[in-house]
Design a protein around this motif. Structure first.
Motif, PDB file in Angstrom:
ATOM      1  N   LYS A  69       0.820  -1.217   0.000  1.00 57.60           N
ATOM      2  CA  LYS A  69       0.000   0.000   0.000  1.00 57.60           C
ATOM      3  C   LYS A  69       0.856   1.270   0.000  1.00 57.60           C
ATOM      4  O   LYS A  69       0.682   2.154  -0.840  1.00 57.60           O
ATOM      5  CB  LYS A  69      -0.941  -0.017   1.200  1.00 57.60           C
ATOM      6  CG  LYS A  69      -2.041   0.992   1.032  1.00 57.60           C
ATOM      7  CD  LYS A  69      -3.217   0.764   1.928  1.00 57.60           C
ATOM      8  CE  LYS A  69      -4.253   1.828   1.569  1.00 57.60           C
ATOM      9  NZ  LYS A  69      -4.937   2.337   2.730  1.00 57.60           N
ATOM     10  N   SER A  70       1.799   1.327   0.918  1.00 60.00           N
ATOM     11  CA  SER A  70       2.588   2.554   1.024  1.00 60.00           C
ATOM     12  C   SER A  70       3.529   2.710  -0.166  1.00 60.00           C
ATOM     13  O   SER A  70       4.037   3.799  -0.429  1.00 60.00           O
ATOM     14  CB  SER A  70       3.380   2.547   2.330  1.00 60.00           C
ATOM     15  OG  SER A  70       4.281   1.464   2.292  1.00 60.00           O
ATOM     16  N   LEU A  71       3.749   1.641  -0.905  1.00 63.63           N
ATOM     17  CA  LEU A  71       4.627   1.722  -2.077  1.00 63.63           C
ATOM     18  C   LEU A  71       3.854   2.078  -3.348  1.00 63.63           C
ATOM     19  O   LEU A  71       4.434   2.219  -4.423  1.00 63.63           O
ATOM     20  CB  LEU A  71       5.335   0.370  -2.295  1.00 63.63           C
ATOM     21  CG  LEU A  71       6.340  -0.056  -1.224  1.00 63.63           C
ATOM     22  CD1 LEU A  71       6.782  -1.503  -1.445  1.00 63.63           C
ATOM     23  CD2 LEU A  71       7.555   0.859  -1.252  1.00 63.63           C
ATOM     24  N   GLY A  72       2.522   2.185  -3.242  1.00 61.03           N
ATOM     25  CA  GLY A  72       1.724   2.489  -4.436  1.00 61.03           C
ATOM     26  C   GLY A  72       1.568   1.283  -5.349  1.00 61.03           C
ATOM     27  O   GLY A  72       1.561   1.391  -6.573  1.00 61.03           O
ATOM     28  N   ILE A  73       1.465   0.111  -4.721  1.00 66.84           N
ATOM     29  CA  ILE A  73       1.266  -1.135  -5.484  1.00 66.84           C
ATOM     30  C   ILE A  73      -0.027  -1.764  -4.957  1.00 66.84           C
ATOM     31  O   ILE A  73      -0.299  -1.708  -3.753  1.00 66.84           O
ATOM     32  CB  ILE A  73       2.437  -2.110  -5.236  1.00 66.84           C
ATOM     33  CG1 ILE A  73       3.764  -1.481  -5.659  1.00 66.84           C
ATOM     34  CG2 ILE A  73       2.205  -3.440  -5.962  1.00 66.84           C
ATOM     35  CD1 ILE A  73       4.988  -2.215  -5.139  1.00 66.84           C
ATOM     36  N   PHE A  74      -0.809  -2.346  -5.821  1.00 64.27           N
ATOM     37  CA  PHE A  74      -2.025  -3.011  -5.343  1.00 64.27           C
ATOM     38  C   PHE A  74      -2.438  -4.116  -6.293  1.00 64.27           C
ATOM     39  O   PHE A  74      -1.927  -4.217  -7.415  1.00 64.27           O
ATOM     40  CB  PHE A  74      -3.173  -2.014  -5.168  1.00 64.27           C
ATOM     41  CG  PHE A  74      -3.700  -1.428  -6.464  1.00 64.27           C
ATOM     42  CD1 PHE A  74      -2.953  -0.526  -7.219  1.00 64.27           C
ATOM     43  CD2 PHE A  74      -4.966  -1.788  -6.937  1.00 64.27           C
ATOM     44  CE1 PHE A  74      -3.445   0.015  -8.413  1.00 64.27           C
ATOM     45  CE2 PHE A  74      -5.471  -1.255  -8.127  1.00 64.27           C
ATOM     46  CZ  PHE A  74      -4.702  -0.350  -8.864  1.00 64.27           C
ATOM     47  N   THR A  75      -3.334  -4.964  -5.818  1.00 63.55           N
ATOM     48  CA  THR A  75      -4.001  -5.882  -6.715  1.00 63.55           C
ATOM     49  C   THR A  75      -5.459  -5.438  -6.725  1.00 63.55           C
ATOM     50  O   THR A  75      -6.028  -5.167  -5.666  1.00 63.55           O
ATOM     51  CB  THR A  75      -3.782  -7.351  -6.292  1.00 63.55           C
ATOM     52  OG1 THR A  75      -4.303  -8.181  -7.301  1.00 63.55           O
ATOM     53  CG2 THR A  75      -4.445  -7.704  -4.994  1.00 63.55           C
ATOM     54  N   PRO A  76      -6.059  -5.273  -7.913  1.00 60.24           N
ATOM     55  CA  PRO A  76      -7.424  -4.745  -7.945  1.00 60.24           C
ATOM     56  C   PRO A  76      -8.378  -5.638  -7.143  1.00 60.24           C
ATOM     57  O   PRO A  76      -8.163  -6.848  -7.055  1.00 60.24           O
ATOM     58  CB  PRO A  76      -7.776  -4.772  -9.439  1.00 60.24           C
ATOM     59  CG  PRO A  76      -6.469  -4.831 -10.157  1.00 60.24           C
ATOM     60  CD  PRO A  76      -5.536  -5.568  -9.258  1.00 60.24           C
ATOM     61  N   ALA A  77      -9.422  -5.016  -6.566  1.00 59.01           N
ATOM     62  CA  ALA A  77     -10.394  -5.775  -5.782  1.00 59.01           C
ATOM     63  C   ALA A  77     -10.909  -6.950  -6.608  1.00 59.01           C
ATOM     64  O   ALA A  77     -11.130  -6.820  -7.815  1.00 59.01           O
ATOM     65  CB  ALA A  77     -11.543  -4.864  -5.372  1.00 59.01           C
ATOM     66  N   PHE A  78     -11.084  -8.101  -5.953  1.00 57.77           N
ATOM     67  CA  PHE A  78     -11.516  -9.301  -6.670  1.00 57.77           C
ATOM     68  C   PHE A  78     -12.415 -10.138  -5.786  1.00 57.77           C
ATOM     69  O   PHE A  78     -12.426  -9.980  -4.559  1.00 57.77           O
ATOM     70  CB  PHE A  78     -10.304 -10.130  -7.109  1.00 57.77           C
ATOM     71  CG  PHE A  78      -9.529 -10.701  -5.952  1.00 57.77           C
ATOM     72  CD1 PHE A  78      -8.605  -9.919  -5.276  1.00 57.77           C
ATOM     73  CD2 PHE A  78      -9.753 -12.002  -5.516  1.00 57.77           C
ATOM     74  CE1 PHE A  78      -7.915 -10.429  -4.181  1.00 57.77           C
ATOM     75  CE2 PHE A  78      -9.060 -12.522  -4.423  1.00 57.77           C
ATOM     76  CZ  PHE A  78      -8.138 -11.729  -3.761  1.00 57.77           C
ATOM     77  N   ALA A  79     -13.158 -11.013  -6.421  1.00 56.20           N
ATOM     78  CA  ALA A  79     -14.026 -11.935  -5.687  1.00 56.20           C
ATOM     79  C   ALA A  79     -14.182 -13.178  -6.536  1.00 56.20           C
ATOM     80  O   ALA A  79     -13.888 -13.150  -7.739  1.00 56.20           O
ATOM     81  CB  ALA A  79     -15.386 -11.290  -5.443  1.00 56.20           C
ATOM     82  N   GLU A  80     -14.627 -14.260  -5.907  1.00 62.11           N
ATOM     83  CA  GLU A  80     -14.839 -15.473  -6.701  1.00 62.11           C
ATOM     84  C   GLU A  80     -16.320 -15.812  -6.779  1.00 62.11           C
ATOM     85  O   GLU A  80     -17.043 -15.709  -5.784  1.00 62.11           O
ATOM     86  CB  GLU A  80     -14.068 -16.654  -6.098  1.00 62.11           C
ATOM     87  CG  GLU A  80     -14.085 -17.852  -7.045  1.00 62.11           C
ATOM     88  CD  GLU A  80     -13.365 -19.090  -6.526  1.00 62.11           C
ATOM     89  OE1 GLU A  80     -13.240 -19.246  -5.306  1.00 62.11           O
ATOM     90  OE2 GLU A  80     -12.950 -19.909  -7.370  1.00 62.11           O
ATOM     91  N   PHE A  81     -16.778 -16.159  -7.973  1.00 62.58           N
ATOM     92  CA  PHE A  81     -18.134 -16.685  -8.138  1.00 62.58           C
ATOM     93  C   PHE A  81     -18.018 -18.205  -8.260  1.00 62.58           C
ATOM     94  O   PHE A  81     -17.335 -18.705  -9.152  1.00 62.58           O
ATOM     95  CB  PHE A  81     -18.784 -16.178  -9.435  1.00 62.58           C
ATOM     96  CG  PHE A  81     -19.094 -14.707  -9.462  1.00 62.58           C
ATOM     97  CD1 PHE A  81     -18.991 -13.912  -8.329  1.00 62.58           C
ATOM     98  CD2 PHE A  81     -19.527 -14.102 -10.651  1.00 62.58           C
ATOM     99  CE1 PHE A  81     -19.285 -12.544  -8.364  1.00 62.58           C
ATOM    100  CE2 PHE A  81     -19.819 -12.740 -10.702  1.00 62.58           C
ATOM    101  CZ  PHE A  81     -19.700 -11.962  -9.561  1.00 62.58           C
ATOM    102  N   THR A  82     -18.692 -18.912  -7.366  1.00 64.09           N
ATOM    103  CA  THR A  82     -18.683 -20.370  -7.488  1.00 64.09           C
ATOM    104  C   THR A  82     -20.047 -20.877  -7.948  1.00 64.09           C
ATOM    105  O   THR A  82     -20.200 -22.056  -8.242  1.00 64.09           O
ATOM    106  CB  THR A  82     -18.299 -21.039  -6.143  1.00 64.09           C
ATOM    107  OG1 THR A  82     -19.136 -20.493  -5.128  1.00 64.09           O
ATOM    108  CG2 THR A  82     -16.851 -20.786  -5.793  1.00 64.09           C
ATOM    109  N   THR A  83     -21.038 -19.992  -7.978  1.00 60.86           N
ATOM    110  CA  THR A  83     -22.364 -20.369  -8.477  1.00 60.86           C
ATOM    111  C   THR A  83     -22.855 -19.294  -9.441  1.00 60.86           C
ATOM    112  O   THR A  83     -22.237 -18.237  -9.564  1.00 60.86           O
ATOM    113  CB  THR A  83     -23.402 -20.446  -7.335  1.00 60.86           C
ATOM    114  OG1 THR A  83     -23.690 -19.094  -6.913  1.00 60.86           O
ATOM    115  CG2 THR A  83     -22.894 -21.253  -6.157  1.00 60.86           C
TER     116      THR A  83
END
Ligand SMILES: Nc1ncnc2c1ncn2[C@@H]1O[C@H](COP(=O)(O)OP(=O)(O)O)[C@@H](O)[C@H]1O
Ligand SMILES: [Mg+2]
Length: 361
Positions: free
Chosen positions: A116-130
């Protein structure tokens, strides 16, 4: 020659693309003999090996998804490796497994507190199983995933369909998401993708075309695409052409310190020597989003790849023979007493941009 051997296995497809002559040359010049392994026969019958270099991703993925032939093969390989613990494995199968599942490696990236403080992230994600739309909308809300979203198959390897993506702009079209899949917030990045390839502590960066900017909309239909159509060096997809209102002279610059921080995290948390990852730069904040990690990618543009591979194999053997360990934060500086390898090294100059996004100045 010292009599040491490197056993290599990869699929026929990968094998056909590989420059075996160059690999053999590099092995020999480092005192290794190369053995091309046959998975149909017992490894024990194919000569003693000191290093096992493999690309078993598709087979492991097939095995984990219930293909019994693949499962038998993988369990034979694992049995062999556990009977011969002195063999250096590049890369260990359990570490490779982490990258087969997008949800599991995105989770590791998201949990990395230093980003976070380095300005790096992974975009918000979620899993659909149904395919339960109400439930999926709720899951997205809970996890902060916002439209537009990219829907990606959860299993990242093993078939062509692992790279069939859908961009979805609104709840109304959520039904096109085929579970099991991961949905991820789309990050506008002016159609430029940065691909980073690393071999141990050496890395190389290329640019590729990517998707233009998109905005949530109640009217837009989903867009189906495969990664190859859009992001290969020679892809010419109209999806990569920025709309006039998005055109800009301002180029978001890649920050190499951020790239190095990402490499360190992947090496430390996932424990891979041969991997690559994709970065897009958020065109509003300049923050760097890691959107994909790949096991043993194609190193086509990596200058003198085989030489670096062999150097790195030797470093790895040295490290496993010495007391220091990869878990330690300082490993890059401390291990092996090898002064050539102080920290991460960019191979091929600071920026080697073979391909520009189609309309980025
Ligand atoms: N969150 C995202 N925001 C913007 N573009 C993305 C995002 N995720 C993926 N993409 C685009 O889709 C392409 C394919 O996604 P990726 O996760 O890299 O799948 P693959 O495993 O097929 O390489 C990327 O190269 C990039 O162009
Ligand atoms: Mg990718």
């Amino acid at each position: 020659m010292s009599g040491k051997s490197i056993g290599v296995w990869m699929s026929d497809k990968k094998s056909q693309k590989l420059n075996w002559k160059e690999l053999i040359k590099a092995c020999n010049s480092h005192g290794y003999n190369l053995v091309k392994l046959d998975l149909e026969r017992a490894f024990e019958d194919q000569g003693k090996i000191d290093v096992f270099l493999h690309k078993l991703t598709d087979l492991i993925a097939a095995a984990d998804q219930g293909d019994s032939k693949a499962a038998k093969t993988i369990s034979r390989v694992e049995q062999y490796l556990s009977n011969h613990t002195n063999i250096t494995v590049i890369d260990p199968l359990d570490n490779v497994r982490i990258l087969l599942n997008r949800y599991s490696y995105y989770s590791i990236l998201q949990d990395e507190s230093s980003f976070k403080s380095l300005g790096i992230f992974t975009p918000a994600f979620a899993e659909f199983t149904t395919s339960n739309i109400e439930r999926n909308i709720e899951i997205m809300r809970e996890r902060g995933v916002r439209f537009p979203i990219i829907c990606k198959p959860t299993i990242a390897h093993g078939s062509k369909s692992a790279h069939e993506m859908v961009l979805i702009f609104n709840e109304r079209e959520l039904s096109v998401a085929k579970p099991p899949c991961v949905v991820q917030s789309f990050v506008n990045h002016n159609a430029v993708l940065h691909k980073v390839f690393f071999v141990g502590n050496r890395y190389h960066i290329c640019e590729r075309p990517s998707l233009k900017n998109f905005y949530a909309s109640d009217d837009l239909d989903p867009i189906f695409y495969t990664t190859g159509e859009v992001c290969k060096a020679d892809s010419q997809s109209t999806l990569s052409i920025l709309d006039p209102y998005d055109e800009t002279d301002i180029k978001m610059t890649l920050n190499e310190e951020k790239i190095k921080a990402i490499i360190r995290v992947i090496r430390k948390k996932i424990g891979l020597i041969l991997a690559g990852f994709d970065v897009v730069i958020d065109n509003v904040t300049g923050n760097h989003a890691v959107i994909d990690i790949n096991v043993f990618p194609s190193y086509d543009n990596f200058p003198n790849f085989f030489e670096h591979l062999l150097d790195c194999i030797e470093d790895t053997i040295q490290k496993s023979n010495s007391d220091c360990c990869l878990e330690d934060n300082e490993w890059i500086e401390d291990c092996g007493g090898n002064h050539r390898h102080n920290g991460l090294i960019n191979i091929g100059g600071s920026h080697n941009y073979e391909v520009m996004g189609m309309n980025i100045m």
